[in-house]
Design a protein around this motif. Sequence first.
Motif, PDB file in Angstrom:
ATOM      1  N   ALA A 167       0.846  -1.192   0.000  1.00 44.76           N
ATOM      2  CA  ALA A 167       0.000   0.000   0.000  1.00 44.76           C
ATOM      3  C   ALA A 167       0.878   1.237   0.000  1.00 44.76           C
ATOM      4  O   ALA A 167       2.085   1.155   0.282  1.00 44.76           O
ATOM      5  CB  ALA A 167      -0.903  -0.006   1.227  1.00 44.76           C
ATOM      6  N   SER A 168       0.295   2.381  -0.308  1.00 40.70           N
ATOM      7  CA  SER A 168       1.052   3.623  -0.268  1.00 40.70           C
ATOM      8  C   SER A 168       1.494   3.907   1.165  1.00 40.70           C
ATOM      9  O   SER A 168       0.821   3.507   2.136  1.00 40.70           O
ATOM     10  CB  SER A 168       0.196   4.786  -0.776  1.00 40.70           C
ATOM     11  N   PRO A 169       2.618   4.586   1.370  1.00 36.07           N
ATOM     12  CA  PRO A 169       3.041   4.941   2.723  1.00 36.07           C
ATOM     13  C   PRO A 169       1.934   5.700   3.456  1.00 36.07           C
ATOM     14  O   PRO A 169       1.219   6.511   2.854  1.00 36.07           O
ATOM     15  CB  PRO A 169       4.268   5.821   2.492  1.00 36.07           C
ATOM     16  N   THR A 170       1.796   5.448   4.754  1.00 38.91           N
ATOM     17  CA  THR A 170       0.699   6.027   5.539  1.00 38.91           C
ATOM     18  C   THR A 170       0.710   7.540   5.477  1.00 38.91           C
ATOM     19  O   THR A 170      -0.345   8.178   5.256  1.00 38.91           O
ATOM     20  CB  THR A 170       0.805   5.552   6.993  1.00 38.91           C
ATOM     21  N   ASN A 199      10.713  11.803   2.883  1.00 36.81           N
ATOM     22  CA  ASN A 199      11.921  12.160   3.629  1.00 36.81           C
ATOM     23  C   ASN A 199      12.881  10.977   3.524  1.00 36.81           C
ATOM     24  O   ASN A 199      12.600   9.903   4.057  1.00 36.81           O
ATOM     25  CB  ASN A 199      11.589  12.448   5.096  1.00 36.81           C
ATOM     26  N   PRO A 200      14.008  11.139   2.820  1.00 39.54           N
ATOM     27  CA  PRO A 200      14.916  10.002   2.624  1.00 39.54           C
ATOM     28  C   PRO A 200      15.433   9.419   3.940  1.00 39.54           C
ATOM     29  O   PRO A 200      15.864   8.257   3.968  1.00 39.54           O
ATOM     30  CB  PRO A 200      16.045  10.588   1.776  1.00 39.54           C
ATOM     31  N   ALA A 204       9.652   5.166   6.615  1.00 38.54           N
ATOM     32  CA  ALA A 204       8.193   5.049   6.553  1.00 38.54           C
ATOM     33  C   ALA A 204       7.596   5.928   5.467  1.00 38.54           C
ATOM     34  O   ALA A 204       6.414   5.779   5.129  1.00 38.54           O
ATOM     35  CB  ALA A 204       7.581   5.415   7.911  1.00 38.54           C
ATOM     36  N   SER A 205       8.379   6.840   4.912  1.00 39.62           N
ATOM     37  CA  SER A 205       7.858   7.761   3.899  1.00 39.62           C
ATOM     38  C   SER A 205       7.996   7.219   2.474  1.00 39.62           C
ATOM     39  O   SER A 205       7.631   7.900   1.515  1.00 39.62           O
ATOM     40  CB  SER A 205       8.553   9.122   4.010  1.00 39.62           C
ATOM     41  N   TYR A 206       8.535   6.015   2.316  1.00 38.02           N
ATOM     42  CA  TYR A 206       8.637   5.391   0.998  1.00 38.02           C
ATOM     43  C   TYR A 206       8.550   3.872   1.171  1.00 38.02           C
ATOM     44  O   TYR A 206       8.685   3.344   2.278  1.00 38.02           O
ATOM     45  CB  TYR A 206       9.931   5.788   0.281  1.00 38.02           C
TER      46      TYR A 206
END
Length: 460
Positions: A167-170, A199-200, A204-206
Amino acid sequence: MAFNIGLSGLRAANADLSVTGNNIANVGSAGFKQSRAEFADLYAASVHGLGSSPRGSGVQQPHIAQLFYQGNINDTQNPLDLAINGNGFFVTKDGGEISYTRAGYFKADNQGYIVNNFNQRLQGYRADSEGRLQNGVLGDLQIAKGNHEPKASSRIEWNFNLDSSKASPTAWQNAYDEHLKANPDDKAGALEAANKTFNPKDPASYNHSTSIELFDSQGNSHHLTQYFVKTGQGQWQMKTLIDGRSPTNPESTEAAMVSLEFDSAGRLDTSKLAASGGISVGPGGLLKLEGWIPAHADGGTPPKWSANGSAAAAEGIQMDLRQSTQFASAFGVNSQSQNGYSTGQLSGVEIDERGMIFTRYTNGMTKLQGQVALADFANVQGLTALGKTSWAQTLESGEAVIGAPSSGTLGKLHSHALEDANIELSEQMVNLIVAQRNYQANAKTIETESAITQTLINLR
């Protein structure tokens, strides 16, 4: 008459002893070929050549033949030690003098030329500065001892699989939904708001990430990292940073971006690629990164990034990810490669069975330096020995036929090896005994003839 017969026998036996002794003396000479004394009888011709039973006049030595059959091949630790398994001779040159040898003791002199123990230069086909072989013209083989120059990366290839079940990141999904809730018809704005959550430093952002090393024009190493964010059914964004910075602006951390879309079979649809931030879409779905500024950080806190004085490949960096997929399986990089490399120092030399000479460098690269040439003759028995385990061409041998190892009738080349002298020592010791007995027997002939002559002189 018997004196002359015995004397010819002594000469023949002495020649046989000399040849056998020479064979024994060279049992440890690499590439040495044993000799064999060959004899024939002598008869005094009668008048007009008539006569059914001419009396023998002794023995003659018309020829000393060299036997050019294969010697044993023994391994060594020197990569420039060479042995020929089969027909052929190494071609060596000293000034303008050409000679041929089977002795494969070679080394590099202070100029990098491959020479034997007598500083004769090994001949072959040389390679140009780009490593292209110059066939057809023999020259002195030389190993370049300088560093291997770096090459800026100009092509990157990936083959990866993105997990379709993810799924897409929350944070991405929440930002998208919240913006769309407040602005029901602004999908572009919702997408922009969601993209800002990347945010690299926050996994959790990717969804996935992968990295590959690439190089600038001075051989400096950099890391290009791809971050993948799922944005919809079969839709992803690939965000690109180099050393954690924007490819086209080292002072920024804004990623270059490529929108990816996969069809129902999980294959990348190259017709729907879209890119920004210095990346463009080319023919056939190939991506190209242009305007990369190689950068480095100072020692400050926080560090300040700026151009490092080198350059990217002039043609840009072509990025090929057309074989990538989106299947319902774990994310994985099946293969990846790039064509740049750093500066390399010479670390070794390799020679294959075709005589190809490669230098190996610390940057993992190899470079072709040339190819050893071999020579063969229609009549090897016609070669004349020069000493130093070498031979020269003669009218009887015919012209040298030059070629690459393993071609035509020429043998294969073995590196880290030397060919032993083709001498069976026990056989030579037996020959020595036989030659000694022959010498003694012919001496007895002279002794007997002397006794008979003395008897005749003493008659009264």
